[in-house]
Scaffold this motif. Structure first.
Motif, mmCIF file in Angstrom:
data_model
loop_
_atom_site.group_PDB
_atom_site.id
_atom_site.type_symbol
_atom_site.label_atom_id
_atom_site.label_comp_id
_atom_site.label_asym_id
_atom_site.label_seq_id
_atom_site.Cartn_x
_atom_site.Cartn_y
_atom_site.Cartn_z
ATOM 1 N N MET A 185 0.838 -1.187 0.000
ATOM 2 C CA MET A 185 0.000 0.000 0.000
ATOM 3 C C MET A 185 0.880 1.245 0.000
ATOM 4 O O MET A 185 1.838 1.342 0.758
ATOM 5 N N GLY A 186 0.552 2.194 -0.889
ATOM 6 C CA GLY A 186 1.331 3.422 -0.971
ATOM 7 C C GLY A 186 0.495 4.556 -1.519
ATOM 8 O O GLY A 186 -0.707 4.405 -1.761
ATOM 9 N N ARG A 187 1.114 5.675 -1.739
ATOM 10 C CA ARG A 187 0.395 6.855 -2.209
ATOM 11 C C ARG A 187 -0.224 6.610 -3.582
ATOM 12 O O ARG A 187 0.453 6.248 -4.540
ATOM 13 N N GLY A 188 -1.517 6.822 -3.660
ATOM 14 C CA GLY A 188 -2.226 6.758 -4.940
ATOM 15 C C GLY A 188 -2.331 5.398 -5.575
ATOM 16 O O GLY A 188 -2.570 5.293 -6.774
ATOM 17 N N ASN A 189 -2.188 4.305 -4.807
ATOM 18 C CA ASN A 189 -2.294 2.983 -5.453
ATOM 19 C C ASN A 189 -3.400 2.107 -4.868
ATOM 20 O O ASN A 189 -3.401 0.890 -5.064
ATOM 21 N N ILE A 190 -4.373 2.729 -4.184
ATOM 22 C CA ILE A 190 -5.501 1.968 -3.651
ATOM 23 C C ILE A 190 -6.766 2.312 -4.436
ATOM 24 O O ILE A 190 -7.164 3.480 -4.478
ATOM 25 N N PRO A 191 -7.403 1.351 -5.071
ATOM 26 C CA PRO A 191 -8.640 1.647 -5.796
ATOM 27 C C PRO A 191 -9.787 1.909 -4.824
ATOM 28 O O PRO A 191 -9.781 1.423 -3.694
ATOM 29 N N THR A 192 -10.765 2.693 -5.256
ATOM 30 C CA THR A 192 -11.935 2.922 -4.417
ATOM 31 C C THR A 192 -12.762 1.638 -4.334
ATOM 32 O O THR A 192 -12.655 0.747 -5.182
ATOM 33 N N LEU A 193 -13.595 1.577 -3.327
ATOM 34 C CA LEU A 193 -14.428 0.394 -3.131
ATOM 35 C C LEU A 193 -15.374 0.178 -4.318
ATOM 36 O O LEU A 193 -15.710 -0.958 -4.651
ATOM 37 N N GLY A 194 -15.761 1.270 -4.965
ATOM 38 C CA GLY A 194 -16.631 1.140 -6.131
ATOM 39 C C GLY A 194 -15.971 0.373 -7.258
ATOM 40 O O GLY A 194 -16.564 -0.549 -7.832
ATOM 41 N N SER A 195 -14.732 0.714 -7.588
ATOM 42 C CA SER A 195 -14.012 0.011 -8.657
ATOM 43 C C SER A 195 -13.713 -1.432 -8.270
ATOM 44 O O SER A 195 -13.721 -2.331 -9.118
ATOM 45 N N VAL A 196 -13.461 -1.661 -6.986
ATOM 46 C CA VAL A 196 -13.232 -3.030 -6.503
ATOM 47 C C VAL A 196 -14.499 -3.859 -6.678
ATOM 48 O O VAL A 196 -14.453 -5.015 -7.139
ATOM 49 N N ALA A 197 -15.651 -3.281 -6.332
ATOM 50 C CA ALA A 197 -16.924 -3.999 -6.460
ATOM 51 C C ALA A 197 -17.252 -4.294 -7.922
ATOM 52 O O ALA A 197 -17.770 -5.373 -8.255
ATOM 53 N N VAL A 198 -16.948 -3.354 -8.817
ATOM 54 C CA VAL A 198 -17.159 -3.582 -10.251
ATOM 55 C C VAL A 198 -16.287 -4.744 -10.723
ATOM 56 O O VAL A 198 -16.744 -5.624 -11.474
ATOM 57 N N THR A 199 -15.040 -4.766 -10.284
ATOM 58 C CA THR A 199 -14.123 -5.850 -10.653
ATOM 59 C C THR A 199 -14.660 -7.194 -10.170
ATOM 60 O O THR A 199 -14.636 -8.192 -10.907
#
Length: 358
Positions: free
Chosen positions: A277-291
């Motif tokens: 985990m680092g700066r700017g590399n965590i997707p939002t929960l919305g994009s995770v749910a779409v995936t």
């Protein structure tokens, strides 16, 4: 002697033709490979998303009546625009999670490294690793992910949302009092400790509670919840967390962290940062749910997605009066890159955007 000279010259000519033929073939193959490369962007997505391939594929499903589920539709389109897409990926962790190499060697949020004992303890209590038997028995599933965006307000999409077999909601987004716009049905509520509903009366009567684990403390928190133990407020959370969830162990699941990993590095192209985990590399929960839905649903839709920062006085969320102007640059997320990813899916028809916010 003359015959030998003639044969030698003939062989030399044949060799020359073979060499020239090989060079011509190699040049043609190289040109073809370069042409193939120009068809896709740096992540591997088809550049021309309205191409003949998509039209032909959509035509195969043209005989389906509107509203009737199309088996394999989303994954077929996804494979067309992103050939590296591989559908098999279980929605939730089960007791074989340690065997899955895709997540075994990554720390949270991209994997389960170091969490074996906590996850094993949770799964030994929940004993359920799938959706409901009724949903699992369906030959075709239509799923919708309901975001929290203000774009949902006054759209009256509630009845359309409730038509889907699987309705996914995120974090603490309320339903009661907003049914006209967001529907009344909830199949899954995906969240993490800081995002979970804290007032018990705000939970819907029946839904699966799904943890998206972004850090090791999240799994520890879920163990407290499952075993109804006291939650410690000093466990490294960045804000207050729920101390109780009105669900029995068999109604609790752990989201497969592969979807966080795939969304971040494969689909959106966020910095790898050695898998940490680092700066700017965590997707939002919305994009995770779409995936997640792309792997587990035949048709995928979204509603309440998209932030239009050009309208600063528009509501940020459908359930509160905070304005769009309050949105700040995120340390963890890259909203612009996520927009690009989601727009590819909408433009190609892989997902349907009911509220037209993407």
């Amino acid at each position: 002697m003359g015959i030998l000279i003639f044969m030698r010259n003939l062989l030399l000519v044949l060799c020359l033709f073979l060499v020239l033929g090989f060079l011509y073939y190699s040049a043609w193959k190289l040109h073809l490979l370069r042409w193939e490369d120009t068809k896709y962007d740096h992540l591997g997505f088809l550049l021309k998303l309205d191409s003949r391939l998509l039209v032909e594929l959509a035509a195969k499903y043209a005989n389906f009546t509107e509203g009737v589920c199309k088996p394999g539709y989303a994954s077929a389109l996804m494979t067309t625009i992103f050939p590296k897409f591989s559908k098999p990926a279980p929605m939730f962790l089960d007791d074989s999670f340690r065997k899955w190499t895709r997540i075994r060697n990554f720390f949270p949020p991209f994997g389960v490294k170091g969490q074996d004992n906590l996850i094993k303890a949770i799964l030994s209590a929940t004993k359920e690793y799938r959706l409901t038997p009724a949903l699992d028995s369906l030959s075709c599933r239509r799923c919708i992910i309901v975001g929290n965006g203000g774009v949902l307000a006054n759209k009256s999409l509630g009845s359309k949302i409730d038509d889907y077999e699987v309705v996914v909601r995120l974090n603490s987004a309320p339903v009661k009092g907003f049914e006209k716009d967001v529907g009344s049905k909830t199949t899954l509520r995906i969240t993490y400790p800081e995002g979970a509903i804290q007032k018990l009366e705000q939970y819907e009567k029946k839904s699966l509670f799904v943890l998206a684990g972004f850090k090791w403390q999240d799994f520890k928190w879920l163990k407290y919840i499952v075993y109804k133990e006291k939650v410690s407020a000093s466990d490294g959370f960045w804000k207050s967390v729920a101390t109780r969830v009105p669900r029995e162990p068999h109604e609790i699941r752990i989201l497969n962290p592969y979807f966080i990993q795939e969304a971040a590095f494969t689909f959106i192209g966020l910095p790898f940062n050695n898998g940490m985990m680092g700066r700017g590399n965590i997707p939002t929960l919305g994009s995770v749910a779409v995936t997640m839905a792309l792997h587990n649903c035949d048709e995928v839709a979204v509603a309440g997605f998209g932030y239009d920062t050009s309208t600063p006085n528009a509501p940020l969320h459908y359930y509160e009066t905070i304005k769009m102007s309050a949105i700040k640059e995120s340390w963890t997320h890259n909203i612009q890159r996520e927009k690009e990813f989601l727009r590819k899916l909408v433009k190609s028809g892989v997902i349907t955007d009911l509220s037209h916010g993407i």
